[in-house]
Design an enzyme around this catalytic site. Structure first.
Site, PDB file in Angstrom:
ATOM      1  N   LYS A 215      -6.609   6.698 -59.558  1.00  0.00           N
ATOM      2  CA  LYS A 215      -6.849   5.860 -58.365  1.00  0.00           C
ATOM      3  C   LYS A 215      -7.923   4.815 -58.603  1.00  0.00           C
ATOM      4  O   LYS A 215      -7.747   3.632 -58.272  1.00  0.00           O
ATOM      5  CB  LYS A 215      -7.264   6.738 -57.171  1.00  0.00           C
ATOM      6  N   THR A 216      -9.058   5.245 -59.127  1.00  0.00           N
ATOM      7  CA  THR A 216     -10.181   4.326 -59.274  1.00  0.00           C
ATOM      8  C   THR A 216      -9.841   3.197 -60.242  1.00  0.00           C
ATOM      9  O   THR A 216     -10.093   2.016 -59.955  1.00  0.00           O
ATOM     10  CB  THR A 216     -11.428   5.090 -59.757  1.00  0.00           C
TER      11      THR A 216
ATOM     12  N   GLU B 223      -9.333   2.370 -52.485  1.00  0.00           N
ATOM     13  CA  GLU B 223      -8.899   3.648 -53.027  1.00  0.00           C
ATOM     14  C   GLU B 223      -8.620   4.606 -51.881  1.00  0.00           C
ATOM     15  O   GLU B 223      -9.410   4.706 -50.936  1.00  0.00           O
ATOM     16  CB  GLU B 223      -9.993   4.194 -53.948  1.00  0.00           C
TER      17      GLU B 223
END
Length: 458
Positions: A122-123, A166
């Site tokens: 995600k990041t 995010e």
């Protein structure tokens, strides 16, 4: 040009836990929009120092007296419980309280959000999409669960309706949001302390997908577990991405590796879009880049703009981040804390370390994850020549005597792995001093504070 945030007349906002990465970004966004912002945290940090320098009232530590009667709304994180002193004080003064994710949901009404979800990546992918949006001139607002290597920021305040952020599944936080573009990178067994079962986790991602606006787009990896359930009965457009044999719309062709870093053609069906030379390692980052390409297409961004931005992307801190050299060996730090992430990271390390050995210093994260995925962790270190295990980083959990790093070490030894248990960072550092030679690579790995080990090397 975006409109200023409207919070139903609330003007003075207090953040309980303002020093967190996400909370600090929200605090500055509101401060820039003219709100009265205050907050507190348990300990001072570079983040709280920066907020204070901006003119935001930051109190250390958390205490009931930090909540002013003039506060119109108090925002708290999921980690804050009702017995928290400031939570109680706000409640007793009749001040409305709202959890962070729900608060973000209110803010997002005025935006066209791009929300990046998934068990892994995600990041990094949020960082990629952010870089592409900036390169395309969209002037996005950005909120990332880590620090981008571009300027060390975890947020950016833009003046358009584009908001890239995010989206975390833990505690069903992302259910409060209604994306214009929603991305699901993958789904893997994690956070089962909250979800209880993998089936419940899939249900959570399906709910996230169902919240995407009808005019919007779901970008999802083709063929992932739960794909049919997640995509069933959606009203939005669905765009898939994946590797060549996945049948995805966006896929990679002519893949080559320079050390651990992939180069590939991005294809939209049978149509060639662009060649990407990704400066980030591993097949997993190639998949992240393909998701980014698909999302950029849904945002109307030209393929060449996306490719050029990805060719220059710098990633985020603690994601295969080079720290230093020692005795001619590279020291790399990575946030990997799930078996899939560990396996992917070590596979990328193996591609770049053809002759030297790979030493992994691993700090398991939470008792629940280590116990639930014990056998998966024991299998995940195939590409490591030597493993140094640190004690479990408890994070939010109480001590559990039924699981330990020593137990994990025994499971690894049953599989023929060369593993030792280090009681503390000092012993781990001493082990590295004895093991590392020129051409080797050491990886400090985990979601806790394992990165500090490299600073103890002479």
């Amino acid at each position: 040009m975006r409109e200023k945030i409207e919070l139903n007349g609330a003007k003075n906002i207090h953040f309980i836990g303002i020093g967190g990465i996400s909370m600090s970004g929200l605090a500055e966004i509101l401060h820039r929009d003219g709100f009265g912002v205050s907050g507190s945290d348990d300990v001072a940090s570079e983040i709280t120092k920066r907020l204070s320098e901006l003119g935001i009232t930051v109190s250390i530590p958390n205490a009931a007296g930090n909540v002013s009667p003039k506060t119109d709304l108090a925002v708290y994180t999921a980690a804050v419980k009702p017995d928290n002193a400031e939570f109680r004080a706000a409640h007793e003064m009749g001040i409305p309280l709202i959890e962070r994710a729900a608060f973000i949901g209110k803010i997002l009404h005025g935006y066209d959000p791009v929300c990046v979800a998934g068990s892994h990546g995600k990041t990094t992918t949020t960082s990629m999409v952010s870089e592409v949006a900036i390169a395309a001139g969209l002037d996005p607002t950005i909120s990332i669960g880590g620090h981008m290597n571009r300027g060390g920021m975890n947020y950016r305040i833009g003046n358009s309706t584009c908001f890239v952020l995010e989206a975390c599944e833990y505690s069903n936080s992302f259910h409060h949001w209604h994306p214009q573009t929603g991305i699901i990178l993958n789904v893997d067994a994690d956070h089962l302390d909250f979800f209880g079962s993998f089936e419940n986790l899939i249900e959570s991602f399906a709910k996230f997908a169902s919240n995407i606006r009808e005019s919007g787009t779901l970008v999802i990896q083709a063929g992932i577990v739960g794909f049919e359930k997640i995509t069933a009965n959606l009203q939005c457009e669905i765009i898939t991405f994946g590797l060549e044999k996945s049948g995805a719309r966006f896929w990679a062709r002519d893949i080559a590796y320079n050390a651990e870093k992939p180069s590939f053609d991005v294809m939209d069906g049978r149509n060639f879009l662009a060649r990407v030379n990704l400066p980030l390692p591993g097949e997993y980052n190639m998949l992240n880049a393909l998701a980014c390409f698909a999302a950029a297409a849904s945002m109307g961004i030209a393929p060449q703009v996306t490719a050029e931005a990805l060719n220059a992307v710098q990633g985020t801190k603690r994601r295969f981040e080079f720290k230093r050299e020692f005795n001619g060996a590279k020291i790399i730090d990575d946030y990997a804390h799930h078996p899939t992430e560990v396996q992917n990271c070590l596979a990328a390390a193996r591609k770049s370390t053809q002759h030297g050995k790979i030493v992994c210093v691993f700090q398991p994260h939470t008792y629940t994850r280590t116990k639930n995925l014990l056998h998966e962790f024991a299998e995940a270190f195939h590409d490591a020549d030597k493993i140094i295990l640190l004690p479990i980083y408890a994070a939010r959990e109480p001590f559990d005597p039924a699981i330990s790093s020593e137990i994990l070490a025994e499971e690894m030894k049953k599989r023929g792995k060369d593993v030792i248990f280090a009681e503390n960072f000092s012993k781990a550092s001493n082990c590295l001093c004895e093991m590392l030679q020129a051409g080797d690579m050491a990886l400090t790995m985990g979601a806790g504070d394992v990165y500090e080990v490299s600073s103890l090397l002479p």
